[in-house]
Design an enzyme around this catalytic site. Structure first.
Site, PDB file in Angstrom:
ATOM      1  N   ASN A  56       0.865  -1.183   0.000  1.00 57.09           N
ATOM      2  CA  ASN A  56       0.000   0.000   0.000  1.00 57.09           C
ATOM      3  C   ASN A  56       0.900   1.231   0.000  1.00 57.09           C
ATOM      4  O   ASN A  56       1.613   1.501   0.966  1.00 57.09           O
ATOM      5  CB  ASN A  56      -0.908  -0.009   1.233  1.00 57.09           C
ATOM      6  CG  ASN A  56      -1.913   1.125   1.228  1.00 57.09           C
ATOM      7  OD1 ASN A  56      -1.688   2.175   0.634  1.00 57.09           O
ATOM      8  ND2 ASN A  56      -3.042   0.921   1.899  1.00 57.09           N
ATOM      9  N   ASN A  89       0.033   4.380  -0.096  1.00 56.61           N
ATOM     10  CA  ASN A  89      -0.553   5.615   0.429  1.00 56.61           C
ATOM     11  C   ASN A  89       0.039   5.975   1.787  1.00 56.61           C
ATOM     12  O   ASN A  89       0.406   5.102   2.572  1.00 56.61           O
ATOM     13  CB  ASN A  89      -2.072   5.469   0.556  1.00 56.61           C
ATOM     14  CG  ASN A  89      -2.735   5.282  -0.789  1.00 56.61           C
ATOM     15  OD1 ASN A  89      -2.256   5.781  -1.800  1.00 56.61           O
ATOM     16  ND2 ASN A  89      -3.837   4.551  -0.809  1.00 56.61           N
ATOM     17  N   GLY A 127      -5.218  -4.062   0.825  1.00 60.55           N
ATOM     18  CA  GLY A 127      -5.013  -2.667   0.475  1.00 60.55           C
ATOM     19  C   GLY A 127      -3.843  -2.377  -0.431  1.00 60.55           C
ATOM     20  O   GLY A 127      -3.469  -1.208  -0.603  1.00 60.55           O
ATOM     21  N   ARG A 130      -1.081 -10.956 -21.003  1.00 55.98           N
ATOM     22  CA  ARG A 130      -1.231 -12.379 -20.708  1.00 55.98           C
ATOM     23  C   ARG A 130      -2.720 -12.667 -20.754  1.00 55.98           C
ATOM     24  O   ARG A 130      -3.512 -11.989 -20.097  1.00 55.98           O
ATOM     25  CB  ARG A 130      -0.640 -12.702 -19.334  1.00 55.98           C
ATOM     26  CG  ARG A 130      -0.885 -14.146 -18.854  1.00 55.98           C
ATOM     27  CD  ARG A 130      -2.089 -14.213 -17.955  1.00 55.98           C
ATOM     28  NE  ARG A 130      -2.209 -15.465 -17.223  1.00 55.98           N
ATOM     29  CZ  ARG A 130      -3.292 -15.828 -16.545  1.00 55.98           C
ATOM     30  NH1 ARG A 130      -4.341 -15.033 -16.468  1.00 55.98           N
ATOM     31  NH2 ARG A 130      -3.332 -16.973 -15.907  1.00 55.98           N
ATOM     32  N   ASP A 156      -5.929 -14.685 -19.897  1.00 53.59           N
ATOM     33  CA  ASP A 156      -6.517 -15.640 -18.965  1.00 53.59           C
ATOM     34  C   ASP A 156      -7.282 -16.704 -19.735  1.00 53.59           C
ATOM     35  O   ASP A 156      -7.885 -16.424 -20.782  1.00 53.59           O
ATOM     36  CB  ASP A 156      -7.452 -14.879 -18.014  1.00 53.59           C
ATOM     37  CG  ASP A 156      -8.002 -15.760 -16.908  1.00 53.59           C
ATOM     38  OD1 ASP A 156      -7.197 -16.355 -16.183  1.00 53.59           O
ATOM     39  OD2 ASP A 156      -9.244 -15.827 -16.774  1.00 53.59           O
ATOM     40  N   GLU A 212      -2.620 -18.382 -20.987  1.00 52.69           N
ATOM     41  CA  GLU A 212      -2.681 -19.342 -19.884  1.00 52.69           C
ATOM     42  C   GLU A 212      -3.135 -20.694 -20.422  1.00 52.69           C
ATOM     43  O   GLU A 212      -4.291 -20.863 -20.827  1.00 52.69           O
ATOM     44  CB  GLU A 212      -3.654 -18.873 -18.799  1.00 52.69           C
ATOM     45  CG  GLU A 212      -3.743 -19.853 -17.634  1.00 52.69           C
ATOM     46  CD  GLU A 212      -4.922 -19.601 -16.711  1.00 52.69           C
ATOM     47  OE1 GLU A 212      -4.893 -20.111 -15.573  1.00 52.69           O
ATOM     48  OE2 GLU A 212      -5.886 -18.914 -17.126  1.00 52.69           O
ATOM     49  N   HIS A 226      -0.789 -17.557  -8.551  1.00 54.42           N
ATOM     50  CA  HIS A 226      -1.923 -17.368  -7.650  1.00 54.42           C
ATOM     51  C   HIS A 226      -2.862 -18.567  -7.666  1.00 54.42           C
ATOM     52  O   HIS A 226      -3.784 -18.634  -6.852  1.00 54.42           O
ATOM     53  CB  HIS A 226      -2.687 -16.098  -8.040  1.00 54.42           C
ATOM     54  CG  HIS A 226      -3.322 -16.175  -9.397  1.00 54.42           C
ATOM     55  ND1 HIS A 226      -2.593 -16.139 -10.556  1.00 54.42           N
ATOM     56  CD2 HIS A 226      -4.609 -16.307  -9.767  1.00 54.42           C
ATOM     57  CE1 HIS A 226      -3.415 -16.239 -11.582  1.00 54.42           C
ATOM     58  NE2 HIS A 226      -4.641 -16.346 -11.142  1.00 54.42           N
ATOM     59  N   ASP A 227      -2.644 -19.513  -8.597  1.00 57.80           N
ATOM     60  CA  ASP A 227      -3.502 -20.700  -8.709  1.00 57.80           C
ATOM     61  C   ASP A 227      -2.853 -21.952  -8.140  1.00 57.80           C
ATOM     62  O   ASP A 227      -3.437 -23.040  -8.226  1.00 57.80           O
ATOM     63  CB  ASP A 227      -3.862 -20.952 -10.179  1.00 57.80           C
ATOM     64  CG  ASP A 227      -4.861 -19.947 -10.717  1.00 57.80           C
ATOM     65  OD1 ASP A 227      -5.762 -19.545  -9.951  1.00 57.80           O
ATOM     66  OD2 ASP A 227      -4.752 -19.553 -11.889  1.00 57.80           O
ATOM     67  N   ASP A 253      -5.336 -21.604  -2.826  1.00 51.52           N
ATOM     68  CA  ASP A 253      -6.150 -20.397  -2.772  1.00 51.52           C
ATOM     69  C   ASP A 253      -7.174 -20.517  -1.635  1.00 51.52           C
ATOM     70  O   ASP A 253      -7.875 -21.509  -1.545  1.00 51.52           O
ATOM     71  CB  ASP A 253      -6.852 -20.247  -4.131  1.00 51.52           C
ATOM     72  CG  ASP A 253      -7.882 -19.139  -4.181  1.00 51.52           C
ATOM     73  OD1 ASP A 253      -7.787 -18.203  -3.384  1.00 51.52           O
ATOM     74  OD2 ASP A 253      -8.777 -19.239  -5.041  1.00 51.52           O
ATOM     75  N   ARG A 292      -2.069 -16.339  -1.236  1.00 51.48           N
ATOM     76  CA  ARG A 292      -2.182 -14.928  -1.623  1.00 51.48           C
ATOM     77  C   ARG A 292      -2.022 -14.002  -0.415  1.00 51.48           C
ATOM     78  O   ARG A 292      -2.712 -12.993  -0.298  1.00 51.48           O
ATOM     79  CB  ARG A 292      -3.539 -14.688  -2.302  1.00 51.48           C
ATOM     80  CG  ARG A 292      -3.772 -15.586  -3.509  1.00 51.48           C
ATOM     81  CD  ARG A 292      -5.166 -15.452  -4.096  1.00 51.48           C
ATOM     82  NE  ARG A 292      -5.362 -16.373  -5.206  1.00 51.48           N
ATOM     83  CZ  ARG A 292      -6.476 -16.463  -5.924  1.00 51.48           C
ATOM     84  NH1 ARG A 292      -7.509 -15.672  -5.633  1.00 51.48           N
ATOM     85  NH2 ARG A 292      -6.580 -17.326  -6.917  1.00 51.48           N
TER      86      ARG A 292
END
Length: 618
Positions: free
Chosen positions: A153, A155, A194, A352, A354, A386, A460-461, A505, A509
């Protein structure tokens, strides 16, 4: 006499020339050896994908070597050929028939004899339209895959940008990701840490120091979820991530550091909560669900009523789009205002795609054409898909896919690479089996596509790679060196270099552990990345894998005056390296000649993990 000894090796140019995938129209020379002196008739049985077999009579060589040869010219449209050999001979006055085909492990190379036609497993020969190399900046690069909400994040005071309704924010960055599901096992509240685009900008220098040259971002367009694969509006950056201005700043700042950005194109489906479908009315009164006269209505396939529609893998949150609709094609890629054109114009390096298997070849070719409209001299774009299997022979929805034969994908996410590395290091296959696995990929893929594949150890998979290795840093070190040394472009899933662990998952993550990274692992990644970035052999050199007893090895070279060899010991045993243990699946002399130039014949009193050799004859 019995069955004669027969030998063929699809990876040896003594028996099939030229090696591997070829351009359509090429002439292929076949040779097969029959050891016994028998009166035999040998036929090459070859078929174009989907067509009947064609018989080619093979002639015995004039030197009486018991070698039978023939040539075959490929023709027509690009695609696959499949072949085996039929051998008939006389035994005690009777005609016998045997077949020579792929080995029982279903890889290429040396095959086997079978007597039953139903047991024949065909060899594959890939024919492509033309050589279609990826851009040089991509081929020579190192990719870093960022799941945007989980990275950083940027910020001040970690303020959350535009938090979504009916969601929850984690109390600390160390919290483990967790889904809150309802009684129907649907996600009831999306969770957010975030991370945003400003956070990526803030860490660009860190990524540059690691050796990263390409950022592959998870989807960034407006969506209800944290992963953004349920697109709400392709025209808007998700407000939690920032806006178009901050995205352009990211592309510009990254470019100044020599880093390109690749976006994730999710064009097979959209979110149920989107301007296009709008099931919950959050986008006003329009959308396919709310209004049968909506311009988006015919993008979707409704059944008995509006609550029953085609969706991806039966996930009702992800209604599938009919990609055959001209209006959708114009929206995504076939107009100057299309989604692909609009975001490519910002200066990104490519996309990429999907679930590329869900997109037709024509749809993918249309996206590739759109990318080429934005190419400038020396600044080409890349398109990766993919695909989880061997992409050269993939069949999706009953159709053979042709997306690596020219004018579509440059390469694919190389999950077979990940499987081979994980299985080798975890002891599920031995070094020779790993070599045969990789030689099969090498022979099936067009050479340019093999070099362009996006190699990964985790995404992520998948489970985190350190978790797959039972948190063994030794195993991860071996995997990292293979990631950097084998053909394809290495892709690091954010946090793997920091020692992040996690199961499937959503556990894979978690938030990046800033300030708490595993510095030893990070140093391993940096060293291996440096080798990749500074050794041209690892970037685009010819590739020959081999086994040396229990060791897995690979030879990479651009010219024979210089070459690189990597040796990996997947076992914990001490090894006695001897060239007598060399198994060269091509039955050639090249690998042995190179290894003889190195000082390999020596005992080791302690287990060897890996050795990286760079040899310069000049």
């Amino acid at each position: 006499m019995g069955v004669p000894l027969v030998y063929f090796n699809s990876w040896s140019e003594q028996y099939r020339r030229p090696f591997g995938a070829v351009r359509i129209g090429s002439v292929i020379y076949f040779s097969i050896q029959i050891e016994q002196d028998v009166a035999a008739e040998v036929n090459l049985m070859i078929q174009k994908d989907g067509n009947p077999f064609h018989e080619v009579l093979m002639n015995q060589a004039a030197d009486e070597s018991r070698r039978f040869t023939c040539k075959f010219e490929t023709e027509g449209t690009p695609g696959l050929y499949f072949y085996h050999f039929r051998i008939t001979f006389q035994e005690e006055g009777n005609v016998q028939t045997i077949y020579y085909c792929k080995a029982a492990d279903l890889y290429g190379g040396e095959g086997r004899i079978v007597s039953d036609l139903s047991q024949v497993e065909q060899y594959q020969m890939t024919c492509f339209q033309y050589a279609d190399p990826a851009p040089e900046w991509y081929l020579h690069g190192v990719i870093y895959h960022i799941f945007v909400d989980r990275f950083f994040n940027g910020n001040r005071h970690k303020q959350m940008l535009h938090p979504k309704k009916n969601s929850f924010i984690y109390a600390t960055e160390e919290d483990r990701p967790y889904y809150i599901r309802d009684k129907n096992d649907q996600i009831a509240r999306w969770d957010f840490f975030g991370g945003n685009l400003s956070g990526i900008i803030a860490k660009l220098v860190n990524l540059k120091r690691l050796g990263v040259t390409i950022l592959y971002l998870s989807p960034i367009f407006e969506a209800r979820s944290n992963h953004k694969y349920d697109t709400g509006d392709f025209r808007k950056i998700d407000p939690m991530f920032g806006d178009e201005k901050i995205f352009k700043k990211l592309v510009s700042k990254a470019g100044q550091l020599g880093i390109r950005v690749i976006l994730d194109g999710v064009f097979n489906h959209v979110g149920v909560d989107s301007v296009y479908f709008n099931r919950y009315g959050n986008y006003g009164s329009g959308g396919a669900y709310q209004d049968a006269s909506s311009p988006y209505h015919d993008w979707f396939t409704f059944h008995s009523d509006r609550d029953h529609y085609d969706c991806w893998w039966s996930i009702t949150d992800l209604p599938t789009v009919n990609k055959a609709k001209i209006s959708y094609q114009k929206f995504i890629y076939d107009s100057e205002e299309s989604v692909v054109d609009t975001w490519t114009e910002t200066g990104i390096g490519g996309w990429r795609l999907d679930v590329a298997d869900e997109l037709s070849d024509g749809f993918i070719a249309g996206i590739r054409n759109a990318l080429q409209r934005h190419e400038k001299k020396g600044e080409h774009k890349v398109l990766i898909g993919e695909v989880w299997e061997d992409a050269t022979n993939k069949i999706a929805y009953g159709k053979r896919r042709h997306y690596l034969e020219g004018g579509m994908l440059h390469g694919v996410m190389n999950y077979p690479f990940r499987d081979m590395v994980v299985n080798l290091i975890n002891g599920k296959i031995n070094a020779r089996q790993a070599v045969r696995s990789f030689m099969t990929l090498k022979s099936n893929y067009p050479p340019e596509a093999l070099l362009a594949n996006m190699n990964n150890l985790g995404t992520h998979d998948t489970e985190r790679i350190l978790t797959v290795f039972q948190e063994s840093q030794r195993k991860l070190r071996l995997a990292v060196w293979l990631l950097m040394a084998l053909p394809g472009v290495p892709c690091i899933y954010y946090g793997d270099e920091a020692g992040v662990v996690g199961g499937k998952d959503p556990d894979n993550r978690s938030f990046y552990p800033w300030g708490k990274e595993n510095q030893q692992l990070k140093a391993v990644f940096q060293e291996a990345i440096h080798a990749r970035r500074t050794d041209p052999h690892l970037q685009h050199g010819a590739f020959y894998p081999f086994s040396l007893g229990p060791l897995f090895g690979c030879l990479r070279y651009v010219s024979m005056n210089q070459f690189t060899v990597l040796l990996v010991n997947p076992t914990r045993d001490s090894v006695n390296i001897s060239l007598g243990q060399l198994k060269d699946e091509t039955n050639g002399s090249l690998i042995r000649s190179c290894l003889q130039s190195l000082d390999l014949n020596r005992d080791r009193s302690e287990p060897m993990e890996y050795h990286y050799y760079h040899f310069d004859r000049s």
